[in-house]
Scaffold this motif. Structure first.
Motif, mmCIF file in Angstrom:
data_model
loop_
_atom_site.group_PDB
_atom_site.id
_atom_site.type_symbol
_atom_site.label_atom_id
_atom_site.label_comp_id
_atom_site.label_asym_id
_atom_site.label_seq_id
_atom_site.Cartn_x
_atom_site.Cartn_y
_atom_site.Cartn_z
ATOM 1 N N PHE A 49 -2.623 14.416 58.975
ATOM 2 C CA PHE A 49 -1.934 13.461 59.830
ATOM 3 C C PHE A 49 -1.236 12.439 58.939
ATOM 4 O O PHE A 49 -1.851 11.910 58.011
ATOM 5 C CB PHE A 49 -2.918 12.758 60.772
ATOM 6 C CG PHE A 49 -3.296 13.596 61.957
ATOM 7 C CD1 PHE A 49 -2.743 13.328 63.206
ATOM 8 C CD2 PHE A 49 -4.184 14.647 61.834
ATOM 9 C CE1 PHE A 49 -3.074 14.114 64.303
ATOM 10 C CE2 PHE A 49 -4.520 15.426 62.919
ATOM 11 C CZ PHE A 49 -3.959 15.156 64.169
ATOM 12 N N TYR A 50 0.039 12.176 59.213
ATOM 13 C CA TYR A 50 0.830 11.199 58.475
ATOM 14 C C TYR A 50 1.152 10.057 59.437
ATOM 15 O O TYR A 50 1.928 10.234 60.380
ATOM 16 C CB TYR A 50 2.110 11.837 57.930
ATOM 17 C CG TYR A 50 1.822 12.795 56.820
ATOM 18 C CD1 TYR A 50 1.865 12.370 55.498
ATOM 19 C CD2 TYR A 50 1.464 14.113 57.079
ATOM 20 C CE1 TYR A 50 1.570 13.244 54.460
ATOM 21 C CE2 TYR A 50 1.157 14.991 56.042
ATOM 22 C CZ TYR A 50 1.215 14.547 54.747
ATOM 23 O OH TYR A 50 0.906 15.414 53.720
ATOM 24 N N ARG A 65 -0.873 25.310 56.612
ATOM 25 C CA ARG A 65 -1.009 23.862 56.803
ATOM 26 C C ARG A 65 -0.314 23.434 58.076
ATOM 27 O O ARG A 65 0.719 23.998 58.443
ATOM 28 C CB ARG A 65 -0.368 23.096 55.644
ATOM 29 C CG ARG A 65 -1.122 23.197 54.356
ATOM 30 C CD ARG A 65 -0.572 22.288 53.307
ATOM 31 N NE ARG A 65 -0.807 20.881 53.652
ATOM 32 C CZ ARG A 65 -0.153 19.885 53.087
ATOM 33 N NH1 ARG A 65 0.757 20.112 52.179
ATOM 34 N NH2 ARG A 65 -0.422 18.635 53.430
ATOM 35 N N VAL A 66 -0.893 22.401 58.693
ATOM 36 C CA VAL A 66 -0.270 21.742 59.832
ATOM 37 C C VAL A 66 -0.103 20.275 59.459
ATOM 38 O O VAL A 66 -1.068 19.634 59.020
ATOM 39 C CB VAL A 66 -1.121 21.867 61.113
ATOM 40 C CG1 VAL A 66 -0.516 21.049 62.245
ATOM 41 C CG2 VAL A 66 -1.278 23.323 61.526
ATOM 42 N N LEU A 67 1.111 19.760 59.619
ATOM 43 C CA LEU A 67 1.389 18.349 59.391
ATOM 44 C C LEU A 67 1.663 17.713 60.745
ATOM 45 O O LEU A 67 2.495 18.203 61.509
ATOM 46 C CB LEU A 67 2.597 18.173 58.471
ATOM 47 C CG LEU A 67 2.586 18.961 57.161
ATOM 48 C CD1 LEU A 67 3.822 18.628 56.337
ATOM 49 C CD2 LEU A 67 1.321 18.705 56.374
ATOM 50 N N GLU A 68 0.934 16.647 61.024
ATOM 51 C CA GLU A 68 1.049 15.947 62.304
ATOM 52 C C GLU A 68 1.548 14.532 62.058
ATOM 53 O O GLU A 68 0.771 13.639 61.738
ATOM 54 C CB GLU A 68 -0.323 15.897 63.003
ATOM 55 C CG GLU A 68 -0.805 17.222 63.536
ATOM 56 C CD GLU A 68 -0.295 17.515 64.940
ATOM 57 O OE1 GLU A 68 0.466 16.688 65.509
ATOM 58 O OE2 GLU A 68 -0.653 18.571 65.471
ATOM 59 N N PRO A 69 2.860 14.290 62.165
ATOM 60 C CA PRO A 69 3.371 12.928 62.038
ATOM 61 C C PRO A 69 2.925 12.074 63.224
ATOM 62 O O PRO A 69 2.928 12.537 64.360
ATOM 63 C CB PRO A 69 4.892 13.094 62.051
ATOM 64 C CG PRO A 69 5.141 14.537 61.818
ATOM 65 C CD PRO A 69 3.936 15.262 62.309
ATOM 66 N N VAL A 70 2.534 10.833 62.950
ATOM 67 C CA VAL A 70 2.112 9.905 63.995
ATOM 68 C C VAL A 70 3.020 8.689 63.917
ATOM 69 O O VAL A 70 3.081 8.020 62.892
ATOM 70 C CB VAL A 70 0.640 9.476 63.804
ATOM 71 C CG1 VAL A 70 0.224 8.496 64.895
ATOM 72 C CG2 VAL A 70 -0.278 10.694 63.782
ATOM 73 N N PHE A 71 3.722 8.414 65.010
ATOM 74 C CA PHE A 71 4.665 7.304 65.051
ATOM 75 C C PHE A 71 4.790 6.844 66.494
ATOM 76 O O PHE A 71 4.329 7.518 67.412
ATOM 77 C CB PHE A 71 6.029 7.723 64.501
ATOM 78 C CG PHE A 71 6.468 9.088 64.964
ATOM 79 C CD1 PHE A 71 7.018 9.284 66.214
ATOM 80 C CD2 PHE A 71 6.311 10.191 64.143
ATOM 81 C CE1 PHE A 71 7.407 10.540 66.644
ATOM 82 C CE2 PHE A 71 6.697 11.464 64.551
ATOM 83 C CZ PHE A 71 7.251 11.626 65.815
ATOM 84 N N GLY A 72 5.415 5.709 66.668
ATOM 85 C CA GLY A 72 5.701 5.239 68.012
ATOM 86 C C GLY A 72 4.728 4.204 68.521
ATOM 87 O O GLY A 72 3.933 3.638 67.775
#
Length: 143
Positions: free
Chosen positions: A6-7, A109-116
């Motif tokens: 998670f980013y 790999r799974v990248l999960e951007p977290v924003f908002g």
């Protein structure tokens, strides 16, 4: 087992989801990995598609939208779409959809951007819980 990262952008961050996704694509593609950007918001996918052409002054990332059958050129470093990708793009999944896609475990790999805002972050926490309940090793990177 698929690695999940998670980013997390700070809420007040000006970078925004499009630039973050472009940077994640650039890093993974630069490491020789094929990337699939999965999302449910067509406007956001369009923004990412456009930004991948111009977010760097000295170049672009070779990318392609999935066609109606879910196919794209295996030569493109990045594929973008709202459905399951072809086998040629199964190294890194960048998930910007609200839900975890059913095909996530076929990726290294799974990248999960977290924003908002707080509502969007609650949706990201639900995805985090989904992976944790299933025993996936999770990493969180605060940007």
């Amino acid at each position: 087992m698929t690695r999940v990262d998670f980013y997390v952008l700070p809420e007040a961050e000006d970078v925004g989801p499009v630039l973050l996704v472009c940077r994640l694509c650039e890093k993974a593609a630069g490491a020789g990995q094929k990337v699939f950007v999965h999302g449910g918001d067509p406007a956001l996918l369009d923004d990412i598609d456009g930004a991948l052409w111009s977010f760097r002054d000295n170049g672009f990332l070779a990318h392609e939208r999935l066609d109606a059958e879910g196919a794209c050129s295996p030569l493109a470093s990045v594929a973008i779409g709202d459905r399951e990708p072809p086998d040629s793009h199964r190294d890194v999944l960048i998930n910007i959809a609200d839900e975890v896609p059913r095909f996530f475990s076929s990726f290294e790999r799974v990248l999960e951007p977290v924003f908002g805002d707080s509502e969007q972050r609650a949706v990201a926490r639900a995805r985090f819980g989904f992976y944790r309940e299933r025993g996936y090793a999770l990493q969180t990177h605060k940007l």
